[in-house]
Design a protein around this motif. Structure first.
Motif, PDB file in Angstrom:
ATOM      1  N   PHE A   1       0.844  -1.181   0.000  1.00  0.00           N
ATOM      2  CA  PHE A   1       0.000   0.000   0.000  1.00  0.00           C
ATOM      3  C   PHE A   1       0.880   1.231   0.000  1.00  0.00           C
ATOM      4  CE2 PHE A   1       0.853  -0.962   4.411  1.00  0.00           C
ATOM      5  CZ  PHE A   1       1.011   0.280   5.029  1.00  0.00           C
ATOM      6  N   TYR A   2       0.272   2.357  -0.377  1.00  0.00           N
ATOM      7  CA  TYR A   2       1.006   3.614  -0.483  1.00  0.00           C
ATOM      8  C   TYR A   2       0.583   4.553   0.638  1.00  0.00           C
ATOM      9  CZ  TYR A   2       2.566   2.237  -5.097  1.00  0.00           C
ATOM     10  OH  TYR A   2       3.162   1.578  -6.144  1.00  0.00           O
ATOM     11  N   VAL A   3       1.554   5.152   1.282  1.00  0.00           N
ATOM     12  CA  VAL A   3       1.293   6.166   2.299  1.00  0.00           C
ATOM     13  C   VAL A   3       1.641   7.519   1.698  1.00  0.00           C
ATOM     14  CG1 VAL A   3       1.889   7.044   4.580  1.00  0.00           C
ATOM     15  CG2 VAL A   3       1.803   4.572   4.172  1.00  0.00           C
ATOM     16  N   THR A   4       0.667   8.431   1.695  1.00  0.00           N
ATOM     17  CA  THR A   4       0.906   9.755   1.130  1.00  0.00           C
ATOM     18  C   THR A   4       1.170  10.742   2.257  1.00  0.00           C
ATOM     19  OG1 THR A   4      -1.451  10.273   1.141  1.00  0.00           O
ATOM     20  CG2 THR A   4      -0.567   9.284  -0.850  1.00  0.00           C
TER      21      THR A   4
ATOM     22  N   SER B   1       2.942   9.372 -14.837  1.00  0.00           N
ATOM     23  CA  SER B   1       2.334   8.044 -14.805  1.00  0.00           C
ATOM     24  C   SER B   1       0.818   8.088 -14.828  1.00  0.00           C
ATOM     25  CB  SER B   1       2.802   7.285 -13.551  1.00  0.00           C
ATOM     26  OG  SER B   1       2.568   8.068 -12.398  1.00  0.00           O
ATOM     27  N   ALA B   2       0.208   9.298 -14.812  1.00  0.00           N
ATOM     28  CA  ALA B   2      -1.244   9.466 -14.912  1.00  0.00           C
ATOM     29  C   ALA B   2      -1.987   8.730 -13.818  1.00  0.00           C
ATOM     30  CB  ALA B   2      -1.744   9.024 -16.293  1.00  0.00           C
ATOM     31  N   ASN B   3      -1.452   8.741 -12.587  1.00  0.00           N
ATOM     32  CA  ASN B   3      -2.066   8.019 -11.473  1.00  0.00           C
ATOM     33  C   ASN B   3      -3.496   8.465 -11.202  1.00  0.00           C
ATOM     34  OD1 ASN B   3       0.400   6.729 -11.020  1.00  0.00           O
ATOM     35  ND2 ASN B   3       1.099   8.326  -9.615  1.00  0.00           N
TER      36      ASN B   3
ATOM     37  N   LYS C   1      -4.025   7.076  -3.616  1.00  0.00           N
ATOM     38  CA  LYS C   1      -3.837   7.032  -5.061  1.00  0.00           C
ATOM     39  C   LYS C   1      -3.704   5.591  -5.517  1.00  0.00           C
ATOM     40  CE  LYS C   1       1.234   7.484  -4.965  1.00  0.00           C
ATOM     41  NZ  LYS C   1       2.395   8.317  -5.337  1.00  0.00           N
ATOM     42  N   ILE C   2      -3.943   5.382  -6.799  1.00  0.00           N
ATOM     43  CA  ILE C   2      -3.664   4.112  -7.463  1.00  0.00           C
ATOM     44  C   ILE C   2      -2.593   4.397  -8.503  1.00  0.00           C
ATOM     45  CG2 ILE C   2      -4.552   2.298  -8.976  1.00  0.00           C
ATOM     46  CD1 ILE C   2      -7.264   2.646  -7.721  1.00  0.00           C
ATOM     47  N   PRO C   3      -1.430   3.757  -8.402  1.00  0.00           N
ATOM     48  CA  PRO C   3      -0.351   4.021  -9.361  1.00  0.00           C
ATOM     49  C   PRO C   3      -0.630   3.376 -10.713  1.00  0.00           C
ATOM     50  CG  PRO C   3       0.312   2.303  -7.852  1.00  0.00           C
ATOM     51  CD  PRO C   3      -1.024   2.786  -7.367  1.00  0.00           C
TER      52      PRO C   3
ATOM     53  N   ASN D   1       0.785   3.344 -15.130  1.00  0.00           N
ATOM     54  CA  ASN D   1       2.058   3.152 -15.827  1.00  0.00           C
ATOM     55  C   ASN D   1       2.099   3.921 -17.138  1.00  0.00           C
ATOM     56  OD1 ASN D   1       4.637   2.082 -16.226  1.00  0.00           O
ATOM     57  ND2 ASN D   1       3.855   0.299 -17.332  1.00  0.00           N
ATOM     58  N   GLY D   2       1.829   5.223 -17.086  1.00  0.00           N
ATOM     59  CA  GLY D   2       2.041   6.048 -18.263  1.00  0.00           C
ATOM     60  C   GLY D   2       0.798   6.450 -19.028  1.00  0.00           C
ATOM     61  N   TYR D   3      -0.365   5.837 -18.719  1.00  0.00           N
ATOM     62  CA  TYR D   3      -1.606   6.270 -19.366  1.00  0.00           C
ATOM     63  C   TYR D   3      -2.724   6.193 -18.346  1.00  0.00           C
ATOM     64  CZ  TYR D   3      -5.520   6.749 -22.561  1.00  0.00           C
ATOM     65  OH  TYR D   3      -6.667   7.201 -23.176  1.00  0.00           O
ATOM     66  N   ARG D   4      -3.602   7.198 -18.381  1.00  0.00           N
ATOM     67  CA  ARG D   4      -4.703   7.261 -17.419  1.00  0.00           C
ATOM     68  C   ARG D   4      -5.648   6.067 -17.582  1.00  0.00           C
ATOM     69  NH1 ARG D   4      -6.715  10.965 -21.586  1.00  0.00           N
ATOM     70  NH2 ARG D   4      -8.550   9.956 -22.499  1.00  0.00           N
ATOM     71  N   THR D   5      -6.453   5.814 -16.564  1.00  0.00           N
ATOM     72  CA  THR D   5      -7.632   4.989 -16.743  1.00  0.00           C
ATOM     73  C   THR D   5      -8.819   5.923 -16.838  1.00  0.00           C
ATOM     74  OG1 THR D   5      -8.933   3.126 -15.907  1.00  0.00           O
ATOM     75  CG2 THR D   5      -8.069   4.672 -14.259  1.00  0.00           C
ATOM     76  N   ASP D   6      -9.789   5.581 -17.669  1.00  0.00           N
ATOM     77  CA  ASP D   6     -10.929   6.468 -17.904  1.00  0.00           C
ATOM     78  C   ASP D   6     -12.085   6.224 -16.953  1.00  0.00           C
ATOM     79  OD1 ASP D   6     -10.017   7.964 -20.305  1.00  0.00           O
ATOM     80  OD2 ASP D   6      -9.851   5.941 -21.104  1.00  0.00           O
ATOM     81  N   ARG D   7     -12.055   5.079 -16.285  1.00  0.00           N
ATOM     82  CA  ARG D   7     -13.059   4.745 -15.283  1.00  0.00           C
ATOM     83  C   ARG D   7     -12.464   3.778 -14.275  1.00  0.00           C
ATOM     84  NH1 ARG D   7     -18.415   6.067 -16.538  1.00  0.00           N
ATOM     85  NH2 ARG D   7     -18.770   6.564 -18.740  1.00  0.00           N
ATOM     86  N   LEU D   8     -13.189   3.597 -13.160  1.00  0.00           N
ATOM     87  CA  LEU D   8     -12.956   2.505 -12.232  1.00  0.00           C
ATOM     88  C   LEU D   8     -14.254   1.715 -12.169  1.00  0.00           C
ATOM     89  CD1 LEU D   8     -11.250   4.519  -9.337  1.00  0.00           C
ATOM     90  CD2 LEU D   8     -10.099   3.197 -11.126  1.00  0.00           C
ATOM     91  N   ILE D   9     -14.173   0.419 -12.416  1.00  0.00           N
ATOM     92  CA  ILE D   9     -15.379  -0.413 -12.459  1.00  0.00           C
ATOM     93  C   ILE D   9     -15.237  -1.550 -11.456  1.00  0.00           C
ATOM     94  CG2 ILE D   9     -16.747  -1.990 -13.887  1.00  0.00           C
ATOM     95  CD1 ILE D   9     -16.069  -0.288 -16.292  1.00  0.00           C
ATOM     96  N   THR D  10     -16.260  -1.774 -10.637  1.00  0.00           N
ATOM     97  CA  THR D  10     -16.244  -2.864  -9.673  1.00  0.00           C
ATOM     98  C   THR D  10     -17.059  -4.033 -10.220  1.00  0.00           C
ATOM     99  OG1 THR D  10     -16.066  -1.308  -7.837  1.00  0.00           O
ATOM    100  CG2 THR D  10     -16.733  -3.553  -7.295  1.00  0.00           C
TER     101      THR D  10
END
Length: 393
Positions: free
Chosen positions: A16-19, A56-58, A71-73, A75-84
């Motif tokens: 996990f990431y700590v900001t 990285s377009a996080n 955040k979710i890291p 790798n160079g291109y955004r995601t356009d949505r988050l889908i569950t």
């Protein structure tokens, strides 16, 4: 982080990431504006998608006070949505790869889509168990005009629609923009610029074409795709083979121009064949590959850098009558490109990319709260999610 059962046996582990305040990569919220609406903000987190200061377009998360929540890291291109899907989070993490994350933040699967490259949008079709994705086919001399399906269980990728096959006359009429290159610096022709899609019914989708300021319904996408109708407020299709597909405008209003995030809203109180379509109407008057586009039918449209306002637009579509009607609109901060709107309960989260802000309005179009953020140009979208069944109960 390591997880143990009662017998002190390791059952899972994750990273996990700590900001911290020193994490300069996280976009800063520079202003918070309270609106006149007394409506409570909806539950959830705002997800900033495609912020341009991050290489990285996080994905960056913010709560209802504008505080950074992680955040979710990528790798160079955004995601356009988050889908569950099935308690797992689905998103793209580079131009041609999909990640499947469990509730602990662990990547449990990845899917490669081969020669295709993501752009602008994807959605989940529960009937087929697949993602429907707008993509570039890297073997073609055009971009942003192909739809594929990706089976989430098998990883199988199938091309469903090449819009050159559905709209050959429009493809033939388009020209390369001045300077010989598209907005990304390549020479591929961006003649359609599909920027969002949604599912209307099984095998039926609606797509948004920014370049043609059109909403296009396509049916039977898995077997024999065909155009069902087109919503367009101008004269672009007059005299073409596609004029027959135009729905009739019911009422006196200006059509959408350069719109984004087209979304289907069903209502059980509506009659058979009726449903709503809502969108971020950018109100932007430019089509670089269609230099003779008649913008006289769109009074008040803005330029790339300036405009009075973008709009929340909501249409009532009546397929039986062959009409569409504007049933709600209100002003949003102007953005010539990118941006988004959603419906969450009684509220309408929004993002205006070029104005570098996001927030929430009530169902009457009154602003509840707006956050302004730091960016070189914009964030592509800011979508809000309740993450029920994933992060939260």
């Amino acid at each position: 982080m390591v997880f143990y059962d009662r017998n002190d046996e390791v059952v899972d582990e994750t990273y996990f990431y700590v900001t911290t305040e020193e994490d300069s990569e996280i976009p800063e919220i520079t202003e918070v504006e309270e609106g006149r609406s007394k409506q409570e903000m909806s539950n959830g987190l705002f997800a900033m998608l495609g912020h341009d200061k991050s290489e990285s377009a996080n994905v960056y998360f913010y709560d209802n006070e504008g505080a950074s929540r992680g955040k979710i890291p990528l790798n160079g291109y955004r995601t356009d949505r988050l889908i569950t899907v099935n308690d797992q989070l689905i998103y793209s993490y580079d131009t041609s790869s999909i990640a499947v994350m469990n509730r602990l933040g662990k990547i449990v699967d990845t899917i490669d889509i081969g020669k295709y490259e993501f752009h602008h949008d994807f959605c989940y079709d529960g009937n087929s168990g697949s993602l429907l994705c707008l993509v570039n086919d890297t073997d073609k001399d055009t971009i942003e005009d192909v739809l594929i399906s990706v089976d989430l269980e098998t990883g199988e990728v199938e091309e469903r629609i090449d819009f050159e096959d559905l709209l050959p006359e429009m493809r033939e009429n388009a020209v390369q923009r001045e300077g010989g290159k598209n907005t990304y610096g390549g020479t591929e022709l961006d003649w359609l610029h599909l920027n969002s899609l949604d599912i209307i019914d099984s095998g039926e989708i609606i797509v948004s074409s920014r370049e043609q300021s059109a909403l296009i319904k396509v049916s039977d996408i898995y077997d024999d795709p065909e155009i069902s109708y087109i919503i367009h407020g101008g004269t672009l299709y007059d005299g073409t083979d596609y004029e027959q597909y135009l729905l009739d405008q019911d009422g006196d209003f200006t059509g959408q121009a350069g719109q984004h995030t087209i979304t289907v809203e069903k209502d059980e109180d509506l009659s058979e064949g009726q449903y709503y379509l809502y969108m971020f109407n950018n109100n932007f008057g430019n089509s670089a590959t269609i230099p003779d586009f008649d913008w006289d039918q769109y009074p008040g449209v803005g330029t790339y850098d300036e405009g009075d306002a973008s709009k929340y637009y909501k249409y009532l579509v009546d397929e039986e009558a062959g009409t569409y009607e504007l049933v709600q609109e209100f002003d949003l901060p102007y953005s010539s490109i990118v941006s988004s709107v959603q419906q969450m309960g009684e509220n309408i989260p929004f993002s205006s990319g070029r104005s570098k802000c996001f927030g929430e309005y009530d169902e009457e179009g009154n602003m509840i709260k707006t956050f302004t953020y730091d960016a070189d140009r914009y964030a592509y979208r800011v979508m809000k999610y309740d993450f029920e069944g994933f992060y939260y109960q």
